[in-house]
Design an enzyme around this catalytic site. Sequence first.
Site, PDB file in Angstrom:
ATOM      1  N   GLY A 108       0.783  -1.228   0.000  1.00 15.84           N
ATOM      2  CA  GLY A 108       0.000   0.000   0.000  1.00 15.84           C
ATOM      3  C   GLY A 108       0.813   1.275   0.000  1.00 15.84           C
ATOM      4  CG  ASP A 156       3.582  -5.378  16.687  1.00 10.54           C
ATOM      5  OD1 ASP A 156       3.177  -4.214  16.474  1.00 10.54           O
ATOM      6  OD2 ASP A 156       2.853  -6.269  17.165  1.00 10.54           O
ATOM      7  CB  VAL A 157       5.004   0.127  15.135  1.00  8.34           C
ATOM      8  CG1 VAL A 157       5.841   0.045  13.867  1.00  8.34           C
ATOM      9  CG2 VAL A 157       3.512   0.050  14.822  1.00  8.34           C
ATOM     10  CG  ASN A 208       2.083   3.830   6.020  1.00  7.15           C
ATOM     11  OD1 ASN A 208       1.114   4.462   5.604  1.00  7.15           O
ATOM     12  ND2 ASN A 208       2.283   2.554   5.692  1.00  7.15           N
ATOM     13  NE  ARG A 214     -13.890   5.469   7.976  1.00  4.96           N
ATOM     14  CZ  ARG A 214     -14.753   4.856   7.187  1.00  4.96           C
ATOM     15  NH1 ARG A 214     -16.013   4.700   7.574  1.00  4.96           N
ATOM     16  NH2 ARG A 214     -14.374   4.376   6.016  1.00  4.96           N
ATOM     17  CE1 TYR A 230      -7.677   3.835  10.228  1.00  2.00           C
ATOM     18  CE2 TYR A 230      -9.249   5.513   9.547  1.00  2.00           C
ATOM     19  CZ  TYR A 230      -8.064   4.847   9.355  1.00  2.00           C
ATOM     20  OH  TYR A 230      -7.246   5.180   8.293  1.00  2.00           O
TER      21      TYR A 230
END
Length: 252
Positions: free
Chosen positions: A14, A56-57, A83, A144, A147
């Site tokens: 992406g 893994d952030v 990102n 959302r 999110y």
Amino acid sequence: MTRKCAIVTGAARGIGLATTDLFLEQGWTVAMVDRDAEELRKVASARDHVLAVERDVSNPQDVNAMVRDTLERAGRIDALVNNAGVAEFGPIEDCDFEMWRRVMATNLDGVFLCTRACTDALKDSRGAIVNIASISGLRASTLRVAYGTSKAAVIHLTKQHAAELGEFGIRANCVAPGPVKTKLSMAVHSPAIIQAYHDAIPLNRYGSERELAEAIVFLASDKASYVNGQVLAVDGGFDSTGVGLPALREPV
């Protein structure tokens, strides 16, 4: 070690992959960070001047290792592109605490952890931070709650970093993508949703991953040397018209 180096999280696909490719075109080295080890290895093996960093952030130990790995192999960090993100959509009554934390752990905690871990190296390079938020962080939308809230928090965190790190020459800016044509969005968006987006976006189309990458790499570059603490909506004008389309309330 004379090549500038960018860390790009969520780089296996992406927008992150498109951003990686544009940095490479401009002569940078890229530390490609992703927790999807299989996909990361595949895309990294097809590119030169990249480091595949399987981390893994949302995990502080992984993030610290990410920075160590990058500095050991590239010797510097000139830009951090936060990102990596997860998107879990659904009615507000279906958002339990487990879902809330899954979204926040990557979308918000990950930005905080990666920025904190990279700060010393970015001070040395007088580098740049580019965080990827969303138009869902600028305006409320349907389905959302976690999110959108995580992305709104990323926008404020960006401004906080700009205010506090600017004296060290570190710039922090944010890109807020609108609807982007990716394999995932095309798979989950029904024809009615696609048409509704087209109707609501003044440019009457989805954006491309490359168009997002152009904005991200610009903000990371010396061309944006006096741009700090800004939020750039790359959305075809969608934010100017509002969100919350009726078609988005329909089951996919």
